[in-house]
Scaffold this motif. Structure first.
Motif, PDB file in Angstrom:
ATOM      1  N   UNK A 131       0.981  -1.117  -0.144  1.00  0.00           N
ATOM      2  CA  UNK A 131       0.058  -0.204  -0.167  1.00  0.00           C
ATOM      3  C   UNK A 131       0.955   1.288  -0.094  1.00  0.00           C
ATOM      4  N   UNK A 132       0.219   2.325   0.091  1.00  0.00           N
ATOM      5  CA  UNK A 132       1.003   3.610   0.016  1.00  0.00           C
ATOM      6  C   UNK A 132       1.703   3.619   1.368  1.00  0.00           C
ATOM      7  N   UNK A 133       3.009   4.761   1.612  1.00  0.00           N
ATOM      8  CA  UNK A 133       3.431   4.851   2.748  1.00  0.00           C
ATOM      9  C   UNK A 133       2.551   5.319   3.844  1.00  0.00           C
ATOM     10  N   UNK A 134       1.763   6.346   3.296  1.00  0.00           N
ATOM     11  CA  UNK A 134       0.735   6.706   4.419  1.00  0.00           C
ATOM     12  C   UNK A 134      -0.072   5.569   4.946  1.00  0.00           C
ATOM     13  N   UNK A 135      -0.677   4.945   4.146  1.00  0.00           N
ATOM     14  CA  UNK A 135      -1.549   3.810   4.571  1.00  0.00           C
ATOM     15  C   UNK A 135      -1.085   3.074   5.425  1.00  0.00           C
ATOM     16  N   UNK A 136       0.266   2.322   5.108  1.00  0.00           N
ATOM     17  CA  UNK A 136       1.049   1.437   6.041  1.00  0.00           C
ATOM     18  C   UNK A 136       0.961   2.059   7.470  1.00  0.00           C
ATOM     19  N   UNK A 137       1.233   3.248   7.507  1.00  0.00           N
ATOM     20  CA  UNK A 137       1.364   3.811   9.159  1.00  0.00           C
ATOM     21  C   UNK A 137       0.167   4.066   9.683  1.00  0.00           C
ATOM     22  N   UNK A 138      -1.146   4.432   8.762  1.00  0.00           N
ATOM     23  CA  UNK A 138      -2.513   4.555   9.280  1.00  0.00           C
ATOM     24  C   UNK A 138      -3.168   3.171   9.601  1.00  0.00           C
ATOM     25  N   UNK A 139      -2.606   2.238   8.877  1.00  0.00           N
ATOM     26  CA  UNK A 139      -3.443   0.831   9.181  1.00  0.00           C
ATOM     27  C   UNK A 139      -3.669   0.688  10.511  1.00  0.00           C
ATOM     28  N   UNK A 140      -2.666   0.533  11.441  1.00  0.00           N
ATOM     29  CA  UNK A 140      -2.829   0.106  12.864  1.00  0.00           C
ATOM     30  C   UNK A 140      -3.867   1.207  13.600  1.00  0.00           C
ATOM     31  N   UNK A 141      -3.686   2.246  13.567  1.00  0.00           N
ATOM     32  CA  UNK A 141      -4.817   3.316  14.318  1.00  0.00           C
ATOM     33  C   UNK A 141      -6.170   3.099  13.649  1.00  0.00           C
ATOM     34  N   UNK A 142      -6.271   2.898  12.523  1.00  0.00           N
ATOM     35  CA  UNK A 142      -7.673   2.624  11.740  1.00  0.00           C
ATOM     36  C   UNK A 142      -8.407   1.276  12.207  1.00  0.00           C
ATOM     37  N   UNK A 143      -7.525   0.358  12.293  1.00  0.00           N
ATOM     38  CA  UNK A 143      -7.987  -1.042  12.678  1.00  0.00           C
ATOM     39  C   UNK A 143      -8.530  -1.012  14.255  1.00  0.00           C
ATOM     40  N   UNK A 144      -7.833   0.019  14.833  1.00  0.00           N
ATOM     41  CA  UNK A 144      -8.141   0.165  16.171  1.00  0.00           C
ATOM     42  C   UNK A 144      -9.344   1.272  16.527  1.00  0.00           C
ATOM     43  N   UNK A 145      -9.710   1.762  15.374  1.00  0.00           N
ATOM     44  CA  UNK A 145     -11.015   2.515  15.362  1.00  0.00           C
ATOM     45  C   UNK A 145     -11.027   4.093  15.133  1.00  0.00           C
ATOM     46  N   UNK A 146      -9.728   4.454  14.990  1.00  0.00           N
ATOM     47  CA  UNK A 146      -9.442   5.842  14.806  1.00  0.00           C
ATOM     48  C   UNK A 146     -10.076   6.286  13.445  1.00  0.00           C
ATOM     49  N   UNK A 147     -11.048   7.463  13.397  1.00  0.00           N
ATOM     50  CA  UNK A 147     -11.735   7.304  12.076  1.00  0.00           C
ATOM     51  C   UNK A 147     -11.382   9.048  11.864  1.00  0.00           C
ATOM     52  N   UNK A 148     -11.138   9.871  12.634  1.00  0.00           N
ATOM     53  CA  UNK A 148     -10.781  11.304  12.378  1.00  0.00           C
ATOM     54  C   UNK A 148      -9.582  11.391  11.336  1.00  0.00           C
ATOM     55  N   UNK A 149     -10.193  12.098  10.380  1.00  0.00           N
ATOM     56  CA  UNK A 149      -8.913  12.003   9.194  1.00  0.00           C
ATOM     57  C   UNK A 149      -7.654  13.150   9.604  1.00  0.00           C
ATOM     58  N   UNK A 150      -8.009  14.093  10.480  1.00  0.00           N
ATOM     59  CA  UNK A 150      -6.967  14.958  10.891  1.00  0.00           C
ATOM     60  C   UNK A 150      -6.051  14.302  11.904  1.00  0.00           C
TER      61      UNK A 150
END
Lengths: 221, 259
Positions: free
Chosen positions: B107-126
């Motif tokens: 995936x993209x560099x960004x999505x790699x790092x964002x993957x964990x927080x998203x799995x754990x429910x973080x939704x706020x884009x900022x």
């Protein structure tokens, strides 16, 4: 070849050079006292010329030790062995310098001193004890033998005792007007060189303790 | 005189009488270790000594291997990980892991790092953007990738990929970072960067690192454990292990006489 076999071989080469330096210094010390006793100016000049050989050996030991550290990245006892080899080489090279100083004193005497037989006997004894200490200290280092190292350090007291006795006798001779002042001064210098030689050998004994135990010990108390 | 008694608040893991079998193979033998918070603990030992198994036991990743049997205690946050049934996803959020070779997602560099927080429910884009930036800054990768966050992570160099994986692990705000030979596939410059990073990371995290590189263990760790045949032979301050080890087997191993 066993793991680290090459490293072990290179350490052996390093220690063999240290042994060469030690034998050289021991011989130089012995020769310098004989030259002094016999007022042998030629032998004294030869000792002074030869000192460059000790300097060369000392430099070779340092260079090899640095290459060995860079190539083999030793740790723990291996690292201490190499670092202590450098340190001991410095002490032994200094002892060779003392032999050279004694040779210079021989030349400065100007003639064979009279009436100082007792002082000469003690000076010879100091040199003999120092020589024995030197060779034993090297053996203790190579064999990692702290018991022998302790025996070496203990003998420093004998040299110190002879040193203070000889100094006193030489002062007395001076007070009695029995000796030539410049001859007495040269013998005082010689005594001082031998006393310092034994101190440097005590440093080597302390290095053996550091090698084996990884802690610093003061054996000069 | 230094005291060896640590209060519970200084410890992150307290491992007591830990035993592990892979089928009939007795892989970890009666391990007792106290791992301190905000310290780097290095695990060294020859291949097959159990060091990777030990690290994988600390986040129960070892349970994915068939026929594994574990006994003993691994106390983490007041609970025995071995007996307490708990959500593994949640556990690994707290105990992150980095492997030998960087393994970014395709995936993209960004999505790699964002993957964990998203799995754990973080939704706020900022918030996600801030977390990605902070994590990439923590691993000193931000300046190198900030203008190409949407580029594929697999296009990064080996060293960058490994730092990205560390950033990915940090993004879930773990307490512990487990590292299994994280620099063994990297060049010396990338290795030096990761080592500097590990030393900085211990301000905020606890690091447990498996390494085959003795000099690396000596450079970066506070304490070192030497494993041999599934046992802890010696566990002490790194300075002691590499200068005056107590056990001859430790000295022989660190001096390169076997292993």
């Amino acid at each position: 070849m066993a793991l680290r076999g090459r490293f072990e071989e290179e350490i052996k080469v390093l220690l063999s050079k240290l042994t060469d330096l030690c034998n050289f210094a021991d011989k130089a010390l012995n020769r310098s006292i004989t030259a002094l006793e016999q007022y042998d100016v030629d032998a004294a000049l030869e000792i002074m010329d030869d000192d460059a050989k000790a300097d060369l050996l000392y430099e070779e030991i340092n260079d090899q030790a640095i290459i060995l550290i860079a190539k083999q990245q030793p740790v723990a006892t291996d690292l201490r062995k190499i670092i202590m080899t450098i340190k001991i080489a410095t002490d032994i090279e200094r002892i060779a310098d003392f032999a050279e100083n004694i040779a210079k004193s021989t030349i400065r005497l100007g003639k064979k001193p009279d009436g100082m037989m007792d002082a000469f006997i003690k000076i010879k004894k100091m040199q003999e004890i120092s020589s024995e200490m030197l060779m034993d200290s090297l053996k203790a280092f190579i064999d990692e033998d702290i018991h022998l190292a302790k025996q070496v350090a203990d003998k420093d007291d004998e040299v110190d005792h002879l040193y203070s006795q000889t100094i006193q006798e030489l002062f007395q001779l001076n007070q009695q007007g029995a000796g030539n002042i410049s001859e007495i001064i040269q013998l005082l210098f010689t005594c001082r060189s031998l006393e310092r030689t034994a101190d440097h050998i005590t440093n080597i004994a302390e290095d053996v303790f550091y090698l084996v135990k990884g802690k610093h010990y003061d054996l000069n108390e | 005189m230094e005291t060896n008694v640590l209060t519970k608040s200084e410890l992150i893991f307290s491992v007591n009488d830990l035993n592990l079998w892979y089928g009939e193979t007795y892989a970890l033998k009666n391990i007792n270790m106290e791992i301190e918070k905000n310290k780097v603990t290095a695990i060294i030992g020859p291949s097959g000594c159990g060091k990777s198994t030990f690290v994988k036991t600390l986040n129960l990743m070892v349970n994915t291997t068939p026929n594994v049997k574990i006994s003993g205690e691994i106390m983490f946050r007041g609970e025995n990980l071995i007996t307490k049934k708990r959500d593994l996803v949640d556990l690994r959020k707290n105990i992150g892991m980095v492997f030998q070779k960087g393994n970014p997602f395709p995936q993209s560099i960004f999505d790699n790092v964002a993957f964990g927080p998203k799995i754990h429910g973080l939704r706020n884009k900022q918030e996600i953007e801030q977390l990605v930036e902070k994590s990439l800054k923590d691993v000193a990768l931000w300046d190198e990738v900030k203008d190409r966050l949407k580029d594929p992570a697999l296009g990064l160099s080996g060293g960058q990929q490994q730092r990205l994986c560390i950033a990915r692990a940090l993004a879930t705000k773990p307490d512990v970072l487990l590292m299994d030979e994280p620099t063994s596939a990297l060049d010396p410059i990338s290795t030096a960067k990761i080592e500097d990073l590990i030393i900085q990371l211990k301000e905020k995290y606890t690091v447990v690192i498996v390494t085959h590189n003795m000099q690396q263990a000596a450079r970066i760790s506070d304490k070192t454990a030497f494993f041999l045949n599934g046992e802890v032979i010696e566990f002490d301050h790194t300075d002691n292990i590499f200068s005056t080890p107590n056990d001859k087997r430790t000295e022989d191993y660190i001096s390169g006489r076997f292993g």
